[in-house]
Write a protein that holds these residues in place. Structure first.
Motif, PDB file in Angstrom:
ATOM      1  N   GLN A   1      57.472 -25.155 -27.383  1.00  0.00           N
ATOM      2  CA  GLN A   1      55.937 -25.265 -27.397  1.00  0.00           C
ATOM      3  C   GLN A   1      55.744 -26.249 -28.408  1.00  0.00           C
ATOM      4  OE1 GLN A   1      53.978 -24.294 -25.277  1.00  0.00           O
ATOM      5  NE2 GLN A   1      53.741 -21.962 -25.116  1.00  0.00           N
ATOM      6  N   VAL A   2      54.594 -27.104 -28.363  1.00  0.00           N
ATOM      7  CA  VAL A   2      54.225 -28.052 -29.058  1.00  0.00           C
ATOM      8  C   VAL A   2      52.542 -27.786 -29.286  1.00  0.00           C
ATOM      9  CG1 VAL A   2      53.536 -30.319 -29.421  1.00  0.00           C
ATOM     10  CG2 VAL A   2      55.475 -29.732 -28.156  1.00  0.00           C
ATOM     11  N   GLN A   3      52.138 -27.556 -30.476  1.00  0.00           N
ATOM     12  CA  GLN A   3      50.949 -27.129 -30.930  1.00  0.00           C
ATOM     13  C   GLN A   3      50.179 -28.593 -31.275  1.00  0.00           C
ATOM     14  OE1 GLN A   3      53.428 -25.152 -32.441  1.00  0.00           O
ATOM     15  NE2 GLN A   3      53.076 -24.043 -30.551  1.00  0.00           N
ATOM     16  N   LEU A   4      48.868 -28.855 -30.709  1.00  0.00           N
ATOM     17  CA  LEU A   4      48.231 -30.004 -31.029  1.00  0.00           C
ATOM     18  C   LEU A   4      46.855 -29.762 -31.369  1.00  0.00           C
ATOM     19  CD1 LEU A   4      49.089 -31.972 -27.651  1.00  0.00           C
ATOM     20  CD2 LEU A   4      50.379 -32.141 -29.905  1.00  0.00           C
ATOM     21  N   VAL A   5      46.528 -30.422 -32.750  1.00  0.00           N
ATOM     22  CA  VAL A   5      45.247 -30.119 -33.367  1.00  0.00           C
ATOM     23  C   VAL A   5      44.546 -31.313 -33.386  1.00  0.00           C
ATOM     24  CG1 VAL A   5      43.932 -29.293 -34.872  1.00  0.00           C
ATOM     25  CG2 VAL A   5      45.868 -27.956 -34.477  1.00  0.00           C
ATOM     26  N   GLU A   6      43.391 -31.787 -32.780  1.00  0.00           N
ATOM     27  CA  GLU A   6      42.680 -33.005 -33.016  1.00  0.00           C
ATOM     28  C   GLU A   6      41.530 -32.742 -34.176  1.00  0.00           C
ATOM     29  OE1 GLU A   6      42.909 -32.352 -28.300  1.00  0.00           O
ATOM     30  OE2 GLU A   6      42.541 -31.320 -30.219  1.00  0.00           O
ATOM     31  N   SER A   7      41.456 -34.054 -34.941  1.00  0.00           N
ATOM     32  CA  SER A   7      40.361 -34.167 -35.948  1.00  0.00           C
ATOM     33  C   SER A   7      39.720 -35.463 -35.909  1.00  0.00           C
ATOM     34  CB  SER A   7      40.827 -33.617 -37.297  1.00  0.00           C
ATOM     35  OG  SER A   7      42.106 -34.505 -37.427  1.00  0.00           O
ATOM     36  N   GLY A   8      38.476 -35.560 -36.505  1.00  0.00           N
ATOM     37  CA  GLY A   8      37.965 -36.954 -36.798  1.00  0.00           C
ATOM     38  C   GLY A   8      36.789 -37.172 -35.729  1.00  0.00           C
ATOM     39  N   SER A  21      42.429 -38.154 -34.900  1.00  0.00           N
ATOM     40  CA  SER A  21      43.853 -37.975 -35.575  1.00  0.00           C
ATOM     41  C   SER A  21      44.263 -36.743 -34.502  1.00  0.00           C
ATOM     42  CB  SER A  21      43.944 -37.494 -37.039  1.00  0.00           C
ATOM     43  OG  SER A  21      43.714 -38.494 -37.712  1.00  0.00           O
ATOM     44  N   CYS A  22      45.492 -36.394 -34.327  1.00  0.00           N
ATOM     45  CA  CYS A  22      45.948 -35.464 -33.549  1.00  0.00           C
ATOM     46  C   CYS A  22      47.615 -35.124 -34.321  1.00  0.00           C
ATOM     47  CB  CYS A  22      46.272 -35.769 -32.358  1.00  0.00           C
ATOM     48  SG  CYS A  22      47.164 -34.501 -31.229  1.00  0.00           S
ATOM     49  N   ALA A  23      47.494 -33.732 -34.925  1.00  0.00           N
ATOM     50  CA  ALA A  23      48.473 -33.372 -35.479  1.00  0.00           C
ATOM     51  C   ALA A  23      49.339 -32.419 -34.710  1.00  0.00           C
ATOM     52  CB  ALA A  23      48.288 -32.520 -36.870  1.00  0.00           C
ATOM     53  N   ALA A  24      50.666 -32.582 -34.608  1.00  0.00           N
ATOM     54  CA  ALA A  24      51.586 -31.970 -33.721  1.00  0.00           C
ATOM     55  C   ALA A  24      52.360 -31.017 -34.622  1.00  0.00           C
ATOM     56  CB  ALA A  24      52.525 -32.942 -32.985  1.00  0.00           C
ATOM     57  N   SER A  25      52.915 -29.964 -34.018  1.00  0.00           N
ATOM     58  CA  SER A  25      53.903 -28.834 -34.726  1.00  0.00           C
ATOM     59  C   SER A  25      54.665 -28.050 -33.567  1.00  0.00           C
ATOM     60  CB  SER A  25      53.119 -28.123 -35.566  1.00  0.00           C
ATOM     61  OG  SER A  25      52.188 -27.241 -34.997  1.00  0.00           O
ATOM     62  N   GLY A  26      55.697 -27.749 -33.840  1.00  0.00           N
ATOM     63  CA  GLY A  26      56.574 -26.985 -32.970  1.00  0.00           C
ATOM     64  C   GLY A  26      57.898 -27.371 -32.457  1.00  0.00           C
ATOM     65  N   ARG A  27      57.914 -28.793 -32.247  1.00  0.00           N
ATOM     66  CA  ARG A  27      59.167 -29.582 -31.594  1.00  0.00           C
ATOM     67  C   ARG A  27      59.143 -30.663 -32.311  1.00  0.00           C
ATOM     68  NH1 ARG A  27      60.725 -27.320 -26.674  1.00  0.00           N
ATOM     69  NH2 ARG A  27      60.459 -25.062 -26.765  1.00  0.00           N
ATOM     70  N   THR A  28      60.185 -31.439 -32.121  1.00  0.00           N
ATOM     71  CA  THR A  28      60.487 -32.707 -32.539  1.00  0.00           C
ATOM     72  C   THR A  28      59.572 -33.785 -32.113  1.00  0.00           C
ATOM     73  OG1 THR A  28      62.788 -32.379 -32.741  1.00  0.00           O
ATOM     74  CG2 THR A  28      62.133 -34.640 -32.908  1.00  0.00           C
ATOM     75  N   ASN A  74      55.508 -40.843 -36.602  1.00  0.00           N
ATOM     76  CA  ASN A  74      56.554 -39.943 -36.263  1.00  0.00           C
ATOM     77  C   ASN A  74      56.961 -39.096 -37.508  1.00  0.00           C
ATOM     78  OD1 ASN A  74      56.458 -40.487 -33.414  1.00  0.00           O
ATOM     79  ND2 ASN A  74      58.360 -41.483 -33.519  1.00  0.00           N
ATOM     80  N   ALA A  75      56.806 -39.497 -38.598  1.00  0.00           N
ATOM     81  CA  ALA A  75      57.157 -39.160 -40.068  1.00  0.00           C
ATOM     82  C   ALA A  75      56.301 -37.852 -40.387  1.00  0.00           C
ATOM     83  CB  ALA A  75      57.366 -39.971 -41.151  1.00  0.00           C
ATOM     84  N   LYS A  76      54.731 -38.200 -39.703  1.00  0.00           N
ATOM     85  CA  LYS A  76      53.813 -37.424 -40.093  1.00  0.00           C
ATOM     86  C   LYS A  76      53.432 -36.356 -38.849  1.00  0.00           C
ATOM     87  CE  LYS A  76      51.846 -40.079 -43.880  1.00  0.00           C
ATOM     88  NZ  LYS A  76      50.319 -40.619 -44.169  1.00  0.00           N
ATOM     89  N   ASN A  77      54.262 -36.616 -37.988  1.00  0.00           N
ATOM     90  CA  ASN A  77      53.874 -35.815 -36.509  1.00  0.00           C
ATOM     91  C   ASN A  77      52.383 -35.844 -36.133  1.00  0.00           C
ATOM     92  OD1 ASN A  77      56.533 -34.894 -36.757  1.00  0.00           O
ATOM     93  ND2 ASN A  77      55.977 -33.029 -37.624  1.00  0.00           N
ATOM     94  N   VAL A  93      34.554 -35.144 -25.105  1.00  0.00           N
ATOM     95  CA  VAL A  93      35.308 -34.378 -25.908  1.00  0.00           C
ATOM     96  C   VAL A  93      36.489 -35.291 -25.665  1.00  0.00           C
ATOM     97  CG1 VAL A  93      36.436 -32.316 -26.187  1.00  0.00           C
ATOM     98  CG2 VAL A  93      34.213 -32.142 -25.534  1.00  0.00           C
ATOM     99  N   TYR A  94      37.405 -35.524 -26.702  1.00  0.00           N
ATOM    100  CA  TYR A  94      38.534 -36.390 -26.628  1.00  0.00           C
ATOM    101  C   TYR A  94      39.954 -35.232 -27.047  1.00  0.00           C
ATOM    102  CZ  TYR A  94      36.105 -40.688 -26.461  1.00  0.00           C
ATOM    103  OH  TYR A  94      35.716 -41.807 -26.212  1.00  0.00           O
ATOM    104  N   TYR A  95      40.748 -35.279 -26.078  1.00  0.00           N
ATOM    105  CA  TYR A  95      41.978 -34.482 -26.117  1.00  0.00           C
ATOM    106  C   TYR A  95      42.973 -35.389 -26.215  1.00  0.00           C
ATOM    107  CZ  TYR A  95      38.770 -31.281 -23.829  1.00  0.00           C
ATOM    108  OH  TYR A  95      37.855 -30.295 -23.421  1.00  0.00           O
ATOM    109  N   CYS A  96      44.117 -34.721 -27.201  1.00  0.00           N
ATOM    110  CA  CYS A  96      45.430 -35.429 -27.233  1.00  0.00           C
ATOM    111  C   CYS A  96      46.192 -34.504 -26.287  1.00  0.00           C
ATOM    112  CB  CYS A  96      45.874 -35.575 -28.695  1.00  0.00           C
ATOM    113  SG  CYS A  96      46.414 -34.074 -29.726  1.00  0.00           S
ATOM    114  N   ALA A  97      47.425 -35.067 -25.883  1.00  0.00           N
ATOM    115  CA  ALA A  97      48.277 -34.328 -24.956  1.00  0.00           C
ATOM    116  C   ALA A  97      49.672 -35.070 -25.344  1.00  0.00           C
ATOM    117  CB  ALA A  97      47.705 -34.687 -23.524  1.00  0.00           C
ATOM    118  N   ALA A  98      50.661 -34.186 -25.015  1.00  0.00           N
ATOM    119  CA  ALA A  98      52.075 -34.782 -25.206  1.00  0.00           C
ATOM    120  C   ALA A  98      52.943 -34.256 -23.809  1.00  0.00           C
ATOM    121  CB  ALA A  98      52.779 -33.773 -26.396  1.00  0.00           C
ATOM    122  N   ARG A  99      53.879 -35.314 -23.796  1.00  0.00           N
ATOM    123  CA  ARG A  99      54.964 -35.026 -22.526  1.00  0.00           C
ATOM    124  C   ARG A  99      56.174 -35.580 -23.160  1.00  0.00           C
ATOM    125  NH1 ARG A  99      56.441 -38.785 -19.096  1.00  0.00           N
ATOM    126  NH2 ARG A  99      56.455 -37.439 -17.503  1.00  0.00           N
TER     127      ARG A  99
END
Length: 123
Positions: A1-8, A21-28, A74-77, A93-99
């Motif tokens: 799972q990857v968690q994404l949190v937008e801000s700004g 900004s979109c901060a990611a966590s959970g995976r590489t 990438n160093a800051k995810n 509304v702006y969304y970030c997404a990962a694939r």
């Protein structure tokens, strides 16, 4: 799972700039291409920009090319969207997404999504 949190997000005037900004966590983080999408009231979600895993490739929607810049650390995810010369029609509304692997323009190809951040541009 990857968690994404937008801000700004926020309320700005036409012509102003804003950086999301979109901060990611959970995976590489570098295993994932990242995209930004937006959805205005009463409209379908639309592609804004995407960046490949190591920022070698970027894609932009025609409506934002030359005004918006997508980048990542990438160093800051974290992935960013620098928005310049904002217009009222950028309100959404702006969304970030990962694939995993390569970037894509279709939202259906993204596995993980953030909760979104509101951007409002007044005229």
């Amino acid at each position: 799972q990857v968690q994404l949190v937008e801000s700004g997000g926020g309320l700005v005037q036409a012509g102003d700039s804003l950086k999301l900004s979109c901060a990611a966590s959970g995976r590489t983080f570098s295993d994932y291409a990242m995209g930004w999408f937006r959805q205005a009231p009463g409209k379908e979600r639309e592609f804004v920009a995407a960046i490949s895993r190591f920022a070698l490739n970027r894609n932009y929607a025609d409506s934002v090319r030359g005004r918006f810049i997508i980048s990542r650390e990438n160093a800051k995810n974290t992935v960013y969207l620098q928005m310049n010369s904002l217009k009222p029609e950028d309100t959404a509304v702006y969304y970030c997404a990962a694939r995993p692997n390569g970037l894509a323009k279709s939202g259906n190809e993204y596995n993980y999504w953030g909760q979104g951040t509101q951007v409002t541009v007044s005229s």
